[in-house]
Design an enzyme around this catalytic site. Structure first.
Site, mmCIF file in Angstrom:
data_model
loop_
_atom_site.group_PDB
_atom_site.id
_atom_site.type_symbol
_atom_site.label_atom_id
_atom_site.label_comp_id
_atom_site.label_asym_id
_atom_site.label_seq_id
_atom_site.Cartn_x
_atom_site.Cartn_y
_atom_site.Cartn_z
ATOM 1 N N ASP A 12 14.494 -15.514 2.503
ATOM 2 C CA ASP A 12 15.748 -16.989 2.415
ATOM 3 C C ASP A 12 15.646 -17.137 4.311
ATOM 4 O O ASP A 12 14.949 -16.389 4.716
ATOM 5 C CB ASP A 12 17.698 -15.393 2.326
ATOM 6 C CG ASP A 12 18.508 -16.924 3.187
ATOM 7 O OD1 ASP A 12 18.863 -18.094 2.893
ATOM 8 O OD2 ASP A 12 19.713 -16.015 3.904
ATOM 9 N N ASP A 14 18.610 -18.913 6.272
ATOM 10 C CA ASP A 14 19.755 -19.141 7.528
ATOM 11 C C ASP A 14 20.403 -18.016 7.431
ATOM 12 O O ASP A 14 20.778 -17.358 6.209
ATOM 13 C CB ASP A 14 21.115 -20.362 6.597
ATOM 14 C CG ASP A 14 19.649 -21.577 6.526
ATOM 15 O OD1 ASP A 14 19.939 -22.407 7.936
ATOM 16 O OD2 ASP A 14 21.168 -22.234 5.566
HETATM 17 C C1 BG6 Z 1 22.616 -21.892 2.901
HETATM 18 C C2 BG6 Z 1 23.702 -21.070 4.003
HETATM 19 O O1 BG6 Z 1 21.252 -21.511 3.075
HETATM 20 O O2 BG6 Z 1 22.229 -23.265 2.725
HETATM 21 C C3 BG6 Z 1 25.088 -21.719 3.561
HETATM 22 O O3 BG6 Z 1 23.779 -19.739 3.827
HETATM 23 C C4 BG6 Z 1 24.899 -23.239 3.246
HETATM 24 O O4 BG6 Z 1 26.043 -21.515 4.255
HETATM 25 C C5 BG6 Z 1 23.992 -23.478 2.229
HETATM 26 O O5 BG6 Z 1 26.267 -23.529 3.172
HETATM 27 C C6 BG6 Z 1 23.950 -25.335 2.463
HETATM 28 O O6 BG6 Z 1 22.957 -25.764 3.315
HETATM 29 P P1 BG6 Z 1 22.711 -27.172 3.842
HETATM 30 O O7 BG6 Z 1 22.351 -27.586 4.867
HETATM 31 O O8 BG6 Z 1 22.449 -27.996 2.291
HETATM 32 O O9 BG6 Z 1 23.937 -28.527 3.742
HETATM 33 MG MG MG Z 2 21.074 -17.037 4.583
#
Ligand code: BG6
Ligand code: MG
Length: 216
Positions: A12, A14
């Site tokens: 993963d 984030d």
């Molecule tokens: C995930 C995160 O990787 O991505 C979430 O853990 C986040 O917190 C999600 O909401 C969507 O991200 P984005 O950048 O498309 O808004």
């Molecule tokens: Mg994550």
């Protein structure tokens, strides 16, 4: 030590490779408070790994107020603009401790390196970190129909890497992400707290503790 039984590791992004989980937290907190919802770390834990509109729905449901589809889109866009401001100045300095070394260890062991992120900003973040080419395949939001905890994203990564799910190790900081890995039939390495990531096969505090010899 015997060699790892895995043929691929799927990370993963984030909260595992980089601390963008904190930037998502800050951006969701500002949005939640603007619609009258108290937002703390426990609430944030439920949102980790959940895609943008899914996260927004969880916050808006807590507000007890009704929002039109147009209002929802505007709120999601505002959150994303704030998030993109927060990631504007990211660089390789924002790699979490041990992240680069973990990617190198996997490659040195002759395994494939994959990335599975439901974020629409995943490629932007990878570019800022300077690690896009360190992955054999990246699955982001544009390549899947269903987000985590559905197994689709990890299954797609395994298929593109040409490795059977049972031969993959997935690495996740989110409850929904660990559920996605387990539903895909993979070994789940959690990054965070064992009392939170209860479905993981093993939990480490960060990638600075990543040791391929241990996961069997
Ligand atoms: C995930 C995160 O990787 O991505 C979430 O853990 C986040 O917190 C999600 O909401 C969507 O991200 P984005 O950048 O498309 O808004
Ligand atoms: Mg994550």
């Amino acid at each position: 030590m015997r060699p790892s039984r895995f043929k691929a590791v799927i990370f993963d992004l984030d909260g595992v490779i980089t601390d963008t989980a904190h930037y998502h937290f800050l951006a969701w907190k500002r949005l939640a408070e603007a619609v009258g919802v108290h937002f703390d770390c426990a609430f944030n834990e439920q949102l980790k790994g959940i895609d943008r509109m899914g996260s927004l729905d969880l916050i808006l449901t807590s507000s007890g107020r009704a929002f039109t589809p147009t209002q929802k889109l505007a709120l999601a866009e505002a959150k994303n603009l704030h998030y993109r401001q927060l990631i504007e100045t990211m660089s390789a300095n924002n790699l979490l401790p041990g992240a680069m070394e973990a990617l190198m260890k996997v490659r040195a062991a002759g395994m494939k390196v994959g990335l599975a992120s439901v974020s629409k900003n995943a490629f932007t973040v990878l570019e800022r970190l300077g690690i896009t080419s360190d992955f054999d395949y990246v699955v982001d939001a544009s390549r899947i129909a269903r987000g985590k905890p559905d197994p689709e994203i990890f299954l797609k990564a395994a298929a593109e890497l040409g490795v059977a799910p049972a031969d993959c190790l997935g690495v996740e900081d989110a409850v929904a992400g660990v559920a996605s890995i387990k539903a895909a039939g993979m070994y789940a390495l959690g990054v965070g707290l064992p009392e939170v990531l209860t479905q993981a096969d093993l939990v480490i505090s960060g990638l600075d503790r990543f040791d391929l010899n241990v996961y069997q």
